[in-house]
Design a protein around this motif. Structure first.
Motif, PDB file in Angstrom:
ATOM      1  N   LYS A   1       1.080  -1.139   0.592  1.00 27.97           N
ATOM      2  CA  LYS A   1       0.228   0.047   0.081  1.00 27.97           C
ATOM      3  C   LYS A   1       1.068   1.485   0.348  1.00 27.97           C
ATOM      4  O   LYS A   1       0.605   1.832  -0.524  1.00 27.97           O
ATOM      5  CB  LYS A   1      -1.458  -0.220   0.826  1.00 27.97           C
ATOM      6  CG  LYS A   1      -1.968   1.428   1.429  1.00 27.97           C
ATOM      7  CD  LYS A   1      -2.409   1.411   2.529  1.00 27.97           C
ATOM      8  CE  LYS A   1      -3.831   2.546   2.665  1.00 27.97           C
ATOM      9  NZ  LYS A   1      -4.690   2.489   3.639  1.00 27.97           N
TER      10      LYS A   1
ATOM     11  N   GLU B   1       0.219   4.455  -2.294  1.00 32.45           N
ATOM     12  CA  GLU B   1       0.147   5.845  -1.969  1.00 32.45           C
ATOM     13  C   GLU B   1       1.343   6.520  -2.611  1.00 32.45           C
ATOM     14  O   GLU B   1       0.584   8.225  -2.688  1.00 32.45           O
ATOM     15  CB  GLU B   1       0.092   6.004  -0.639  1.00 32.45           C
ATOM     16  CG  GLU B   1      -1.296   5.381  -0.027  1.00 32.45           C
ATOM     17  CD  GLU B   1      -0.993   5.120   1.603  1.00 32.45           C
ATOM     18  OE1 GLU B   1      -1.607   5.378   2.004  1.00 32.45           O
ATOM     19  OE2 GLU B   1      -0.097   5.099   2.101  1.00 32.45           O
ATOM     20  N   LYS B   2       1.807   6.267  -2.732  1.00 33.00           N
ATOM     21  CA  LYS B   2       3.201   7.249  -3.859  1.00 33.00           C
ATOM     22  C   LYS B   2       3.657   7.739  -4.662  1.00 33.00           C
ATOM     23  O   LYS B   2       3.561   8.101  -5.536  1.00 33.00           O
ATOM     24  CB  LYS B   2       4.734   6.545  -3.109  1.00 33.00           C
ATOM     25  CG  LYS B   2       5.303   6.411  -1.625  1.00 33.00           C
ATOM     26  CD  LYS B   2       6.945   6.509  -1.481  1.00 33.00           C
ATOM     27  CE  LYS B   2       6.893   5.401  -2.233  1.00 33.00           C
ATOM     28  NZ  LYS B   2       8.495   5.044  -1.902  1.00 33.00           N
TER      29      LYS B   2
ATOM     30  N   CYS C   1      -5.575   0.821  -5.120  1.00 29.51           N
ATOM     31  CA  CYS C   1      -5.947   2.073  -5.744  1.00 29.51           C
ATOM     32  C   CYS C   1      -7.077   3.111  -6.055  1.00 29.51           C
ATOM     33  O   CYS C   1      -7.377   3.977  -5.231  1.00 29.51           O
ATOM     34  CB  CYS C   1      -5.695   1.383  -7.078  1.00 29.51           C
ATOM     35  SG  CYS C   1      -4.225   1.801  -7.805  1.00 29.51           S
TER      36      CYS C   1
ATOM     37  N   THR D   1      -6.561   4.344  -1.928  1.00 30.85           N
ATOM     38  CA  THR D   1      -5.674   5.173  -2.469  1.00 30.85           C
ATOM     39  C   THR D   1      -6.174   6.652  -3.007  1.00 30.85           C
ATOM     40  O   THR D   1      -5.547   7.855  -2.829  1.00 30.85           O
ATOM     41  CB  THR D   1      -4.221   5.014  -1.460  1.00 30.85           C
ATOM     42  OG1 THR D   1      -4.486   4.621  -3.644  1.00 30.85           O
ATOM     43  CG2 THR D   1      -4.065   3.319  -1.249  1.00 30.85           C
TER      44      THR D   1
ATOM     45  N   THR E   1      -5.756   5.899  -5.967  1.00 28.25           N
ATOM     46  CA  THR E   1      -4.416   6.566  -7.379  1.00 28.25           C
ATOM     47  C   THR E   1      -5.535   6.263  -8.402  1.00 28.25           C
ATOM     48  O   THR E   1      -5.625   4.933  -8.989  1.00 28.25           O
ATOM     49  CB  THR E   1      -3.356   5.518  -6.947  1.00 28.25           C
ATOM     50  OG1 THR E   1      -3.163   6.223  -5.325  1.00 28.25           O
ATOM     51  CG2 THR E   1      -2.055   5.977  -8.067  1.00 28.25           C
TER      52      THR E   1
END
Length: 259
Positions: A113, A117-118, A139, A142, A144
């Motif tokens: 995870k 997140e990054k 995804c 987060t 993304t």
């Protein structure tokens, strides 16, 4: 950008849709590519060539002779190496300015995870439903954007799932969890250029998302039949009863501007 970068990316800078501002966004971006096989190889190489600043390359498998027919980031000399490390070397030989982070061990969804997140975009180049469902859930959780691709025999598909958009479906909307046994390249075969066609399409969609240009494949599934050399697009709708995205909290579109 310095003079070397201006020269390296000059053909992209000529595109009015991208221009200097779009290239700067790419240089500041971080992409996570999961799976460095037939799809992930062209994705990684084209994102590096296009100037995406940081590439996180995730694959715990090692290079095998049977991979070389289609996995163009690897060579005979890298047989036995980690695919993430082999692809990382290929990427940096194309563009040494790109920062590469290799993830070459099998991680649980919880351990994986932080990498999601990054990332500003995740490109799913895996070859099994377990990994695809797990990536989709991460995804959605987060917020993304996820570029999904798959290929088998002479066929392929690409789509984009963007949790920042309220109308975007997710992978679980497209496929239920009670699937029959999935097909694989090792059992069903694959024509080498087909993964390249799908992978380069995934790379294009990732660049569009990172640079904030064009219309992404969100809500559309692009299907390739290479035997007929036909592409067709079908609409995808969000499932209001989807167990993954039905109650998600959508993120504001302004996140794209911060990339």
């Amino acid at each position: 950008m310095n003079d070397q970068q201006l020269l390296r990316y000059s053909r992209q800078l000529m595109l009015p849709q991208l221009d200097y501002a779009g290239q700067e966004r790419l240089l500041r971006s971080r992409a996570l590519i999961v799976g460095l096989g037939g799809l992930g190889s062209p994705v990684a190489m084209y994102l590096a060539a296009a100037g995406v600043g940081t590439l996180m390359l995730a694959d715990y498998d090692s290079v095998d002779l049977s991979n070389l027919q289609r996995q163009i980031a690897h060579t005979t000399a890298t047989i036995g190496q980690s695919k993430a490390i082999s692809a990382g070397a290929a990427v940096q030989s194309i563009n040494p300015d790109v920062e590469v982070e290799c993830i070459d061990e099998l991680l649980s969804p919880g351990e994986f995870k932080p990498y999601v997140e990054k990332a500003d975009v995740v490109i799913d180049c895996t070859d099994n439903f377990v990994a695809r469902f797990a990536l989709n859930s991460l995804c959605m959780e987060t917020g993304t954007p996820l570029v999904s691709g798959a290929a088998i025999r002479f066929e392929g598909q690409v789509t984009v799932f963007d949790p920042r958009r309220e109308d975007s479906p997710c992978y679980r909307c497209l496929y239920p969890d009670d699937l029959e046994e999935e097909e694989t390249c090792s059992r069903n075969g694959i024509l080498a250029p087909v993964v390249g066609m799908i992978g380069t399409t995934q790379a294009t969609e990732a660049i569009k998302l990172l640079a904030g240009i064009g219309t992404p494949l969100c809500g559309r599934l692009l299907l390739l039949d290479a035997l007929r050399m036909e592409w067709r697009s079908i609409r995808l709708k969000r499932d209001p009863a989807c167990p993954v995205c039905a109650r998600r909290n959508t993120l504001p579109q302004s996140r794209a501007a911060s990339i």
